[in-house]
Each structure stands twice: as C-alpha cells, then as structure tokens.
Design a protein around this motif. Structure first.
Motif, mmCIF file in Angstrom:
data_model
loop_
_atom_site.group_PDB
_atom_site.id
_atom_site.type_symbol
_atom_site.label_atom_id
_atom_site.label_comp_id
_atom_site.label_asym_id
_atom_site.label_seq_id
_atom_site.Cartn_x
_atom_site.Cartn_y
_atom_site.Cartn_z
ATOM 1 N N TYR A 1 0.076 4.486 2.623
ATOM 2 C CA TYR A 1 -0.711 3.741 3.600
ATOM 3 C C TYR A 1 0.175 3.112 4.672
ATOM 4 C CZ TYR A 1 0.898 -0.092 0.703
ATOM 5 O OH TYR A 1 1.699 -0.962 0.015
ATOM 6 N N LEU A 2 -0.493 2.729 5.738
ATOM 7 C CA LEU A 2 0.154 2.063 6.860
ATOM 8 C C LEU A 2 -0.671 0.834 7.184
ATOM 9 C CD1 LEU A 2 2.310 2.223 9.175
ATOM 10 C CD2 LEU A 2 0.549 3.399 10.505
ATOM 11 N N THR B 1 0.026 -5.103 -4.059
ATOM 12 C CA THR B 1 -0.319 -6.524 -4.090
ATOM 13 C C THR B 1 -1.834 -6.659 -3.968
ATOM 14 O OG1 THR B 1 -0.244 -6.821 -1.690
ATOM 15 C CG2 THR B 1 1.853 -7.103 -2.899
ATOM 16 N N GLY B 2 -2.343 -7.829 -4.246
ATOM 17 C CA GLY B 2 -3.775 -8.078 -4.069
ATOM 18 C C GLY B 2 -4.211 -7.826 -2.641
ATOM 19 N N ARG B 3 -3.402 -8.244 -1.685
ATOM 20 C CA ARG B 3 -3.733 -8.040 -0.269
ATOM 21 C C ARG B 3 -3.773 -6.550 0.068
ATOM 22 N NH1 ARG B 3 -6.507 -10.526 3.629
ATOM 23 N NH2 ARG B 3 -6.065 -9.430 5.540
ATOM 24 N N GLU B 4 -2.821 -5.781 -0.445
ATOM 25 C CA GLU B 4 -2.802 -4.336 -0.181
ATOM 26 C C GLU B 4 -4.047 -3.663 -0.764
ATOM 27 O OE1 GLU B 4 2.022 -3.627 -0.012
ATOM 28 O OE2 GLU B 4 1.023 -3.770 -1.953
ATOM 29 N N VAL B 5 -4.420 -4.031 -1.989
ATOM 30 C CA VAL B 5 -5.635 -3.472 -2.599
ATOM 31 C C VAL B 5 -6.844 -3.815 -1.733
ATOM 32 C CG1 VAL B 5 -7.196 -3.588 -4.590
ATOM 33 C CG2 VAL B 5 -4.722 -3.446 -4.948
ATOM 34 N N PHE B 6 -6.918 -5.043 -1.244
ATOM 35 C CA PHE B 6 -8.023 -5.459 -0.377
ATOM 36 C C PHE B 6 -8.064 -4.612 0.895
ATOM 37 C CE2 PHE B 6 -9.554 -7.950 3.217
ATOM 38 C CZ PHE B 6 -10.842 -8.250 2.789
ATOM 39 N N ASP C 1 -11.634 5.188 -11.419
ATOM 40 C CA ASP C 1 -10.482 5.050 -12.308
ATOM 41 C C ASP C 1 -9.281 5.876 -11.864
ATOM 42 O OD1 ASP C 1 -11.864 3.265 -13.877
ATOM 43 O OD2 ASP C 1 -12.460 4.754 -15.366
ATOM 44 N N GLN C 2 -9.498 6.882 -11.028
ATOM 45 C CA GLN C 2 -8.381 7.696 -10.556
ATOM 46 C C GLN C 2 -7.421 6.879 -9.692
ATOM 47 O OE1 GLN C 2 -9.839 11.270 -8.722
ATOM 48 N NE2 GLN C 2 -10.731 12.016 -10.629
ATOM 49 N N ASP C 3 -7.904 5.810 -9.098
ATOM 50 C CA ASP C 3 -7.026 4.945 -8.300
ATOM 51 C C ASP C 3 -5.887 4.388 -9.144
ATOM 52 O OD1 ASP C 3 -8.123 4.775 -5.572
ATOM 53 O OD2 ASP C 3 -9.899 4.053 -6.615
ATOM 54 N N LEU C 4 -6.160 4.121 -10.417
ATOM 55 C CA LEU C 4 -5.162 3.523 -11.293
ATOM 56 C C LEU C 4 -3.989 4.461 -11.562
ATOM 57 C CD1 LEU C 4 -7.612 1.880 -13.842
ATOM 58 C CD2 LEU C 4 -6.466 0.788 -11.891
ATOM 59 N N ILE D 1 5.262 3.164 6.837
ATOM 60 C CA ILE D 1 4.481 3.853 5.824
ATOM 61 C C ILE D 1 4.979 3.417 4.446
ATOM 62 C CG2 ILE D 1 3.938 6.095 4.798
ATOM 63 C CD1 ILE D 1 4.167 7.305 7.610
ATOM 64 N N GLN D 2 4.049 3.028 3.598
ATOM 65 C CA GLN D 2 4.360 2.593 2.236
ATOM 66 C C GLN D 2 3.858 3.630 1.233
ATOM 67 O OE1 GLN D 2 5.849 -0.473 1.427
ATOM 68 N NE2 GLN D 2 6.106 -0.809 3.610
ATOM 69 N N VAL D 3 4.566 3.810 0.143
ATOM 70 C CA VAL D 3 4.147 4.684 -0.956
ATOM 71 C C VAL D 3 4.312 3.885 -2.241
ATOM 72 C CG1 VAL D 3 4.549 6.850 -2.182
ATOM 73 C CG2 VAL D 3 4.982 6.728 0.286
ATOM 74 N N LYS D 4 3.193 3.657 -2.953
ATOM 75 C CA LYS D 4 3.255 2.850 -4.177
ATOM 76 C C LYS D 4 2.242 3.351 -5.200
ATOM 77 C CE LYS D 4 4.429 -1.610 -2.052
ATOM 78 N NZ LYS D 4 3.992 -3.015 -1.936
ATOM 79 N N PRO D 5 2.593 3.241 -6.489
ATOM 80 C CA PRO D 5 1.568 3.444 -7.508
ATOM 81 C C PRO D 5 0.649 2.217 -7.488
ATOM 82 C CG PRO D 5 3.609 2.755 -8.541
ATOM 83 C CD PRO D 5 3.893 2.940 -7.063
ATOM 84 N N PHE D 6 -0.547 2.371 -8.024
ATOM 85 C CA PHE D 6 -1.510 1.271 -8.000
ATOM 86 C C PHE D 6 -0.928 -0.007 -8.607
ATOM 87 C CE2 PHE D 6 -5.012 -1.288 -9.513
ATOM 88 C CZ PHE D 6 -5.865 -1.294 -8.419
ATOM 89 N N SER D 7 -0.192 0.140 -9.691
ATOM 90 C CA SER D 7 0.345 -1.037 -10.385
ATOM 91 C C SER D 7 1.303 -1.867 -9.531
ATOM 92 C CB SER D 7 1.035 -0.621 -11.686
ATOM 93 O OG SER D 7 2.100 0.268 -11.402
#
Length: 100
Positions: A50-51, A13-18, A41-44, A4-10
C-alpha cells in the motif's frame, strides 16, 4: 515523502488497517455496489502492499497478495486516489518475493 509499504497483516498498525479498510470499502462497496462483507479471513494470511498519503491519514493505493500454493500467489488490486501518472509500474512488483 510517500513510500510503498509491504507488510503482513500482523505488522500493520491500527491506523494502517483503518486506511486500508476505508479504501476497500470505498472501492468495493460504495463504487462497485458489492454487498457481501469485504473484509475476510484471507486478510490475516495476506501480504498488504500500500501507499499512504504524506500525512499517513489515507491510503492512495492498496493491494493484497495471497499465497495459493508453494510457488503461486494471487493479487487483488484496488486504487482510489492515485493519479494515472503516479501508477505503480509492473517492474515494482517483480521485486516482491513470496515468503514461507
């Protein structure tokens, strides 16, 4: 091994966003028939939990957490490919703490 990963949008990675965009599109647009744009915009400002599968090519489950007020957060959930026996226990999320 999946983790399980926890990250702010910034920090995504491009692959994770995809991967996160694809599972959200499958759940909200394809399955639920929602016709308004799913990404906003709330995603930002959100923290994304995610997993990914072992190959890191697909999201198995995802959630986004939004800070509403100083001590209040809101979670949006979705899951497509995570079998019931692998569901995240509620205790996993008690460890998550809002920042700032």
């Amino acid at each position: 091994m999946e983790k399980i990963q926890v990250k702010p949008f910034s920090d995504l990675t491009g692959r994770e966003v995809f991967c996160l965009s694809r599972i959200r599109d499958e759940v909200f647009v394809a399955e639920q028939g929602i016709t308004v744009p799913e990404l906003d915009d709330q995603d930002l400002a959100a923290y994304h939990v995610y997993l990914l599968n072992e190959q890191e090519t697909d999201a198995l489950a995802a959630a986004r957490f939004l800070k509403i007020r100083a001590a209040t957060t809101s979670a949006g959930w979705l899951s497509k490919r995570l079998p019931a026996e692998r569901a995240w226990p509620a205790s996993s999320f008690r460890r998550l703490k809002a920042t700032s």
